[in-house]
Design a protein around this motif. Sequence first.
Motif, PDB file in Angstrom:
ATOM      1  N   SER A  29      33.477  74.169  25.348  1.00 20.87           N
ATOM      2  CA  SER A  29      33.014  75.440  24.781  1.00 20.87           C
ATOM      3  C   SER A  29      31.513  75.608  24.981  1.00 20.87           C
ATOM      4  O   SER A  29      31.036  76.712  25.277  1.00 20.87           O
ATOM      5  CB  SER A  29      33.346  75.503  23.284  1.00 20.87           C
ATOM      6  N   ALA A  30      30.762  74.513  24.845  1.00 20.49           N
ATOM      7  CA  ALA A  30      29.315  74.574  25.009  1.00 20.49           C
ATOM      8  C   ALA A  30      28.941  75.004  26.418  1.00 20.49           C
ATOM      9  O   ALA A  30      28.001  75.784  26.617  1.00 20.49           O
ATOM     10  CB  ALA A  30      28.691  73.219  24.678  1.00 20.49           C
ATOM     11  N   GLY A  31      29.669  74.500  27.414  1.00 18.27           N
ATOM     12  CA  GLY A  31      29.393  74.889  28.791  1.00 18.27           C
ATOM     13  C   GLY A  31      29.617  76.376  29.020  1.00 18.27           C
ATOM     14  O   GLY A  31      28.848  77.029  29.747  1.00 18.27           O
ATOM     15  N   ILE A  32      30.653  76.915  28.398  1.00 17.30           N
ATOM     16  CA  ILE A  32      30.925  78.354  28.517  1.00 17.30           C
ATOM     17  C   ILE A  32      29.863  79.168  27.789  1.00 17.30           C
ATOM     18  O   ILE A  32      29.360  80.175  28.315  1.00 17.30           O
ATOM     19  CB  ILE A  32      32.326  78.677  27.956  1.00 17.30           C
ATOM     20  N   LEU A  62      35.972  67.003  23.052  1.00 20.11           N
ATOM     21  CA  LEU A  62      36.212  67.659  24.341  1.00 20.11           C
ATOM     22  C   LEU A  62      36.145  69.177  24.196  1.00 20.11           C
ATOM     23  O   LEU A  62      35.531  69.866  25.024  1.00 20.11           O
ATOM     24  CB  LEU A  62      37.573  67.246  24.894  1.00 20.11           C
ATOM     25  N   LEU A  63      36.757  69.707  23.146  1.00 21.76           N
ATOM     26  CA  LEU A  63      36.731  71.156  22.909  1.00 21.76           C
ATOM     27  C   LEU A  63      35.303  71.657  22.720  1.00 21.76           C
ATOM     28  O   LEU A  63      34.919  72.699  23.274  1.00 21.76           O
ATOM     29  CB  LEU A  63      37.576  71.493  21.685  1.00 21.76           C
ATOM     30  N   SER A  91      32.026  75.263  35.508  1.00 15.54           N
ATOM     31  CA  SER A  91      31.359  74.805  34.300  1.00 15.54           C
ATOM     32  C   SER A  91      32.253  73.866  33.492  1.00 15.54           C
ATOM     33  O   SER A  91      31.787  72.858  32.946  1.00 15.54           O
ATOM     34  CB  SER A  91      30.955  76.001  33.433  1.00 15.54           C
ATOM     35  N   LEU A  92      33.539  74.189  33.420  1.00 16.80           N
ATOM     36  CA  LEU A  92      34.472  73.334  32.681  1.00 16.80           C
ATOM     37  C   LEU A  92      34.560  71.944  33.297  1.00 16.80           C
ATOM     38  O   LEU A  92      34.595  70.938  32.573  1.00 16.80           O
ATOM     39  CB  LEU A  92      35.861  73.980  32.641  1.00 16.80           C
ATOM     40  N   TYR A  93      34.571  71.877  34.622  1.00 14.35           N
ATOM     41  CA  TYR A  93      34.640  70.569  35.284  1.00 14.35           C
ATOM     42  C   TYR A  93      33.383  69.748  34.998  1.00 14.35           C
ATOM     43  O   TYR A  93      33.465  68.543  34.711  1.00 14.35           O
ATOM     44  CB  TYR A  93      34.837  70.739  36.794  1.00 14.35           C
TER      45      TYR A  93
END
Length: 384
Positions: free
Chosen positions: A36-39, A31-32, A95-97
């Motif tokens: 992080s990849a989306g950010i 999940l992390l 992005s996180l969602y």
Amino acid sequence: MLHSGLIAFLAFLGFRFVKTELPGWVYWLGLLLKLSAGIVLGLIFYEYYESGDTIAFFEAAKNLTEVENQPRTQFFLKILRPVVVFTDGSYWITSLYFSFISFISFWYGLKVLSNLYPDIRWLITICFLIIPSIVFWSSGIIKDSMASAALIVFVVSMIQTYKLKRLLIPDLILILIGGFILLYVKHYLFITAIIFSAVLFSLSLYRQLQPKWRFASILVIFIALVGTQFVHPYLAINRIPWTLQQNNQAILEKSDSEDRLNIVLEEDSWTEVISNVPKALHAGLFRPSLFDQTPVWGWIHRVENFLLIILMMMSIILFFKKKHKIDWALFVGSLCGILLLAIMLPLSTPNFGTLVRYKNSYMPYLFLICSVLPYHYFTSQAHK
């Protein structure tokens, strides 16, 4: 704080109800990495490229901009806009969602496959949650994030139906949802998913039927192929060469010379398409290679493809040396889907940047197929 708490709560629900035999830290690490990849994806496009699909989609959703003659983008925006409104116009929270939804889909796929194939549980985990390009291009505010999530729930639900020899209601629901999203976001992935399923169940049916009735199994593939002709007019058999040639030329015109693949469709004919298949297949499976020029982060793709070559060669050697038992229906069905995409995508998108993003749809499955025999070999050697 509201959204951080909500995402944490949703993550806990996922951890609580989508359980596997893996240690809990695997879930939270995966999940992390996905969040992080989306950010990171957003930072690269905002700070380095200063433009791109992810920015255009977000701005269109935020400003309620209408997009004409792009039905797939319109569909994506219909899903994106409520999330943008809910996050008060924050790109990063949105992005996180989206990354979280993608992660849960991959985690569900991991759960199903690891239950069906417990002896390669850790290998599936690496292929779905750890390989950098797979994690990166299935995260954040891009259509590929949603398409990868839809494809994985469709595929694993089909595999579970095949293995259990019955269709469970939850699998039926996920197949319908995944198929619906693929149809409206990436129709070529919908066609690929249908062909994979048709080949899988056709070969399975062939083994079960008496010899005099086996011809009936061919009808499954025939019906599926006929059905694909109604998905999109540009993907009908007689229009495919024209569609590939038009996309090929459009991408080449927009690409810098160093970003182009050496795949040029001069004519919209099947002869021209077939003559370029070897180069397309090589690119779809193994490029960018160690010898290609890419931006610095392109080294990730180059190293991954080099590793893929090694794993593929090892698998071929081990198959002939050890005579491993193969689930041919699943293997051939998967291979048909992977090869179809590995050929068609480079033909239509002869650009490294676009290709590595689109390849992500089949890379988890390609890595998995190429890694199973080496994984079994090395783990068995370790226990001697």
